[in-house]
Design an enzyme around this catalytic site. Sequence first.
Site, PDB file in Angstrom:
ATOM      1  N   CYS A 158       0.704  -1.315   0.074  1.00  0.00           N
ATOM      2  CA  CYS A 158      -0.029   0.057   0.233  1.00  0.00           C
ATOM      3  C   CYS A 158       0.936   1.434   0.067  1.00  0.00           C
ATOM      4  O   CYS A 158       2.249   1.159   0.014  1.00  0.00           O
ATOM      5  CB  CYS A 158      -0.869   0.292   1.113  1.00  0.00           C
ATOM      6  SG  CYS A 158      -0.234   0.318   2.586  1.00  0.00           S
TER       7      CYS A 158
HETATM    8  O1  LIG Z   1      -0.928   3.436   2.682  1.00  0.00           O
HETATM    9  C1  LIG Z   1      -2.252   3.270   2.659  1.00  0.00           C
HETATM   10  C2  LIG Z   1      -2.865   2.620   3.950  1.00  0.00           C
HETATM   11  O2  LIG Z   1      -1.795   2.228   4.799  1.00  0.00           O
HETATM   12  C3  LIG Z   1      -3.141   3.431   1.520  1.00  0.00           C
HETATM   13  O3  LIG Z   1      -2.283   3.214   0.348  1.00  0.00           O
HETATM   14  C4  LIG Z   1      -3.480   5.126   1.693  1.00  0.00           C
HETATM   15  O4  LIG Z   1      -4.104   5.178   2.912  1.00  0.00           O
HETATM   16  C5  LIG Z   1      -4.379   5.357   0.551  1.00  0.00           C
HETATM   17  O5  LIG Z   1      -5.362   4.488   0.581  1.00  0.00           O
HETATM   18  P1  LIG Z   1      -6.828   4.976   0.050  1.00  0.00           P
HETATM   19  O6  LIG Z   1      -6.758   5.689  -1.242  1.00  0.00           O
HETATM   20  O7  LIG Z   1      -7.871   4.190   0.019  1.00  0.00           O
HETATM   21  O8  LIG Z   1      -7.094   6.217   0.914  1.00  0.00           O
END
Ligand SMILES: O=C(CO)[C@H](O)[C@H](O)COP(=O)(O)O
Length: 152
Positions: free
Chosen positions: A65
Amino acid sequence: MRISVSSDMDEPVARALVAKLRERGHEVVTHGALRPGDDPQWAACSEAAARDVAEGRSDQAVVCCWTGTGASIAANKVPGVRAALCTDAYTADGARRWNDANVLALGLRLTSEPLLAEILDAWFAAAPSEDAEDRENVARVGRMDSGRTVQP
Ligand SMILES: O=C(CO)[C@H](O)[C@H](O)COP(=O)(O)O
């Protein structure tokens, strides 16, 4: 090996990860943004990749992520999974050697392609240590997996 890969973002480094694993001869199963039509939410796709490992469909997984934190936390909720968020080759080596980590977690934001190559080299070169001085680490992993990390 069969390796599950998840990412909540279709980033160049995530695609490079899949390509590098295939170049190494691994069979890759994708989840999240890397698989059209799949749920790309980080908790869901990280859990799916971790379950592949816990339920024997894959040997290992790499969960990604943006920060790597959510992916590692979600994977570690799956019993039998030991996910390690690795930011460099030394950490990846130690995660395999001392923690018997079976899931590699990566942050897409800070992992460049050269760093990714170093991390993968270290991850796949290392194995759980069987040195006498490291036996306590193996015992610790066993206690963690049985939910008895703190001894009475
Ligand atoms: O690093 C992350 C979680 O640890 C995610 O990639 C980041 O929060 C973005 O997620 P979203 O686009 O669903 O908000």
